[in-house]
Scaffold this active site. Structure first.
Site, mmCIF file in Angstrom:
data_model
loop_
_atom_site.group_PDB
_atom_site.id
_atom_site.type_symbol
_atom_site.label_atom_id
_atom_site.label_comp_id
_atom_site.label_asym_id
_atom_site.label_seq_id
_atom_site.Cartn_x
_atom_site.Cartn_y
_atom_site.Cartn_z
ATOM 1 N N LYS A 13 0.839 -1.210 0.000
ATOM 2 C CA LYS A 13 0.000 0.000 0.000
ATOM 3 C C LYS A 13 0.874 1.260 0.000
ATOM 4 O O LYS A 13 0.663 2.180 -0.785
ATOM 5 C CB LYS A 13 -0.929 0.029 1.233
ATOM 6 N N ARG A 88 -9.555 1.144 8.451
ATOM 7 C CA ARG A 88 -9.300 -0.289 8.605
ATOM 8 C C ARG A 88 -10.231 -0.944 9.613
ATOM 9 O O ARG A 88 -9.967 -2.063 10.038
ATOM 10 C CB ARG A 88 -7.824 -0.570 8.878
ATOM 11 N N ARG A 122 11.636 -6.270 4.717
ATOM 12 C CA ARG A 122 11.500 -4.813 4.579
ATOM 13 C C ARG A 122 12.504 -4.098 5.479
ATOM 14 O O ARG A 122 12.744 -4.482 6.615
ATOM 15 C CB ARG A 122 10.090 -4.376 4.958
ATOM 16 N N ARG A 155 11.307 -2.448 11.120
ATOM 17 C CA ARG A 155 10.252 -1.948 11.996
ATOM 18 C C ARG A 155 10.004 -2.926 13.139
ATOM 19 O O ARG A 155 10.079 -4.138 12.934
ATOM 20 C CB ARG A 155 8.953 -1.768 11.183
ATOM 21 N N ARG A 166 -0.891 -8.967 13.183
ATOM 22 C CA ARG A 166 -1.432 -7.979 12.236
ATOM 23 C C ARG A 166 -2.323 -8.671 11.195
ATOM 24 O O ARG A 166 -3.359 -8.147 10.795
ATOM 25 C CB ARG A 166 -0.290 -7.223 11.556
#
Ligand code: AP5
Length: 213
Positions: A13, A88, A122, A155, A166
């Site tokens: 996203k 969300r 990531r 992160r 999540r």
């Protein structure tokens, strides 16, 4: 034009919203980036939400809705925006419809396996939010930001346990938002597998079709 990007954690996203913002001049508004910025600067909001975010849980609707409502009143979003990470939950989607108009919802669809691969690899530059992937989109120098040369980090919510939480929160809380926008016929599904360029091309086509009416 006002666009919402929906999709599981790590679907791309942020990466795609950034590209579309560069191409169109629309403002990119990411609730995750706003929260992380507050955590980094140790604001009162940052202290309130850090634990929730690190463990992969959602920030309460009351906080998030007010934050977005305020953000969408700022000058730089008046020509149109891309919301990434909001709404969300169904109450967030309903609240958004009270204070703004949504023209298009792009739903990036990705398997759990690929989500885990993308999030585990990531790396981010905390100050700018620039995002890399050790395999799919590596920095020029391993571990360092291309523009500033500063170190990249993983992160806190990209550890395996948080990723699983999540994904579970996404299924229970955010999938109802997909149904909400499907009922309103605003949603376009995009298969988010494939390279960054390939997915960006699919989104480009969706936007062209939408513009052509
Ligand atoms: P948020 O930051 O919104 O996290 P998220 O939804 O889990 O999404 P991510 O940022 O992890 O992933 P992304 O889809 O943007 O993927 P990216 O482009 O980085 O929110 C974080 C937390 O804040 C939430 O858990 C919650 O606690 C809180 N929060 C935020 N909004 C909230 C709200 N509205 N209500 C309540 N709480 C809220 O890509 C991932 C990786 O894959 C990158 O490394 C990238 O380089 C790579 N990549 C991207 N596309 C491709 C591709 N096509 N091929 C290969 N690699 C790719």
């Amino acid at each position: 034009m006002n666009i919402v990007f929906l999709g599981p954690p790590g679907a791309g996203k942020g990466t795609m919203a950034e590209r579309v913002a560069d191409e169109t001049g629309l403002a990119h508004v990411s609730t995750g980036d706003i929260f992380r910025d507050n955590i980094r600067h140790e604001t009162e909001l940052g202290r309130k939400v850090k634990e929730l975010i690190d463990h992969g849980n959602l920030v309460p609707d009351s906080i998030t809705i007010e934050l977005v409502q305020d953000r969408l009143q700022e000058a730089d979003v008046q020509l149109g925006w891309i919301l990434d990470g909001f709404p969300r939950t169904r109450p967030q989607a309903e609240a958004l419809s009270d204070f703004a108009r949504v023209d298009l919802v792009i739903h990036l669809d990705l398997s759990d396996e690929e989500v885990i691969r993308r999030l585990s690899g990531r790396r981010v530059h905390p100050a700018s939010g620039r995002t890399y992937h050790i395999e799919y989109s590596p920095p020029k120098k391993d571990g360092f930001d291309d523009e500033t040369g500063e170190p990249l980090i993983k992160r806190d919510d990209d550890e395996e346990e948080s990723i699983r939480q999540r994904l579970s929160v996404y299924m229970s809380q955010t999938e109802p938002v997909i149904s909400y926008y499907r009922e309103k016929r605003l949603i376009v599904d995009v298969d988010a597998t494939g390279s960054i360029d390939a997915v960006a091309a699919k989104i480009h086509n969706v936007l062209e079709k939408h513009a052509a009416g």
